[in-house]
Design an enzyme around this catalytic site. Structure first.
Site, PDB file in Angstrom:
ATOM      1  N   HIS A  67      37.933  53.593  39.442  1.00 20.09           N
ATOM      2  CA  HIS A  67      38.981  52.744  40.012  1.00 20.09           C
ATOM      3  C   HIS A  67      38.549  51.284  40.009  1.00 20.09           C
ATOM      4  O   HIS A  67      37.385  50.968  40.251  1.00 20.09           O
ATOM      5  CB  HIS A  67      39.314  53.185  41.444  1.00 20.09           C
ATOM      6  N   PRO A  68      39.508  50.395  39.771  1.00 23.22           N
ATOM      7  CA  PRO A  68      39.191  48.964  39.815  1.00 23.22           C
ATOM      8  C   PRO A  68      39.170  48.463  41.252  1.00 23.22           C
ATOM      9  O   PRO A  68      39.745  49.080  42.150  1.00 23.22           O
ATOM     10  CB  PRO A  68      40.366  48.334  39.059  1.00 23.22           C
ATOM     11  N   GLN A  85      48.161  48.126  37.361  1.00 23.91           N
ATOM     12  CA  GLN A  85      48.819  46.813  37.355  1.00 23.91           C
ATOM     13  C   GLN A  85      50.102  46.860  38.184  1.00 23.91           C
ATOM     14  O   GLN A  85      50.328  46.002  39.040  1.00 23.91           O
ATOM     15  CB  GLN A  85      49.127  46.387  35.914  1.00 23.91           C
ATOM     16  N   GLN A  88      49.191  47.436  42.028  1.00 21.13           N
ATOM     17  CA  GLN A  88      48.631  46.269  42.703  1.00 21.13           C
ATOM     18  C   GLN A  88      49.670  45.144  42.801  1.00 21.13           C
ATOM     19  O   GLN A  88      49.769  44.484  43.838  1.00 21.13           O
ATOM     20  CB  GLN A  88      47.362  45.789  41.998  1.00 21.13           C
ATOM     21  N   PHE A 119      36.378  50.411  46.717  1.00 19.49           N
ATOM     22  CA  PHE A 119      37.373  50.748  47.736  1.00 19.49           C
ATOM     23  C   PHE A 119      38.618  51.271  47.035  1.00 19.49           C
ATOM     24  O   PHE A 119      39.183  50.593  46.175  1.00 19.49           O
ATOM     25  CB  PHE A 119      37.696  49.494  48.553  1.00 19.49           C
ATOM     26  N   VAL A 120      39.034  52.485  47.371  1.00 25.50           N
ATOM     27  CA  VAL A 120      40.219  53.089  46.765  1.00 25.50           C
ATOM     28  C   VAL A 120      41.286  53.222  47.841  1.00 25.50           C
ATOM     29  O   VAL A 120      41.030  53.759  48.928  1.00 25.50           O
ATOM     30  CB  VAL A 120      39.902  54.462  46.134  1.00 25.50           C
ATOM     31  N   ALA A 122      45.772  53.745  48.016  1.00 28.28           N
ATOM     32  CA  ALA A 122      47.063  53.867  47.341  1.00 28.28           C
ATOM     33  C   ALA A 122      47.852  52.594  47.640  1.00 28.28           C
ATOM     34  O   ALA A 122      48.609  52.516  48.599  1.00 28.28           O
ATOM     35  CB  ALA A 122      47.806  55.119  47.808  1.00 28.28           C
ATOM     36  N   ALA A 123      47.643  51.587  46.813  1.00 29.69           N
ATOM     37  CA  ALA A 123      48.186  50.247  47.057  1.00 29.69           C
ATOM     38  C   ALA A 123      49.708  50.254  47.175  1.00 29.69           C
ATOM     39  O   ALA A 123      50.263  49.460  47.929  1.00 29.69           O
ATOM     40  CB  ALA A 123      47.752  49.288  45.948  1.00 29.69           C
TER      41      ALA A 123
END
Length: 173
Positions: A67-68, A85, A88, A119-120, A122-123
């Site tokens: 994960h980014p 993308q 976020q 840090f993950v 669910a944005a």
């Protein structure tokens, strides 16, 4: 897309379609393909979760490392997966001011140093103000608890991405 279409996909097509349901982990999709046929979307989702749950801790941490960082360099460089993308940007992380980006970069670095993975979150289920608050809160969690929490976020992301692929409301899952 419907489950009959999914069950009729060859290996390559399945991995192409589902290879990023778990961020940058096409091998998970490859393992899930071998579990066909699926009775429905929930069954497909269950197989993704079962593969992740069956991994040793090092493998689970590896999934998290795919994960980014939220609002990190990959976002700034346009190097995120299409799904990340959208997620976020939808959370407002693509339009942060310089001070907000710096604060998140500092928190992300502290988190990575403490836990060994990014840090993950669910944005899509958050807004831009909630992200740094949640990151700061989770920085103080015990490592075993944080691993469980981060994997729970991976599940949420997986569920949302599957819902997108099937064109259904994620609340129906």
């Amino acid at each position: 897309m419907d489950i009959e279409k999914v069950n009729s996909m060859d290996f390559g097509e399945f991995v192409d379609v589902f290879g990023n349901v778990i961020e940058r982990c096409p091998l998970i999709a490859a393992a899930v393909w071998s579990q066909r046929p699926f009775s429905g979307l929930e069954d497909l989702e269950k197989h993704f979760f079962a593969i992740v749950d069956a991994l040793p801790q090092s493998g689970q941490e590896g999934i998290l490392r795919c994960h980014p960082d939220l609002a990190g360099r990959e976002l700034q460089r346009g190097a995120l997966t299409a799904e990340s993308q959208r997620e976020q940007a939808g959370a407002g992380l693509a339009s942060l001011g310089a001070g907000e980006r710096l604060r998140l970069a500092e928190l992300n670095a502290q988190y990575r140093a403490r836990f060994g993975f990014p840090f993950v979150l669910a944005a899509r289920l958050q807004d831009r103000a909630a992200v740094p608050r949640e990151l700061a809160r989770r920085l103080h969690c015990p490592p075993a608890q944080e691993l469980r929490t981060a994997l729970g976020e991976v599940r949420k992301i997986c569920r949302l991405r599957l819902a997108d692929l099937f064109g259904v409301d994620p609340a129906r899952l």
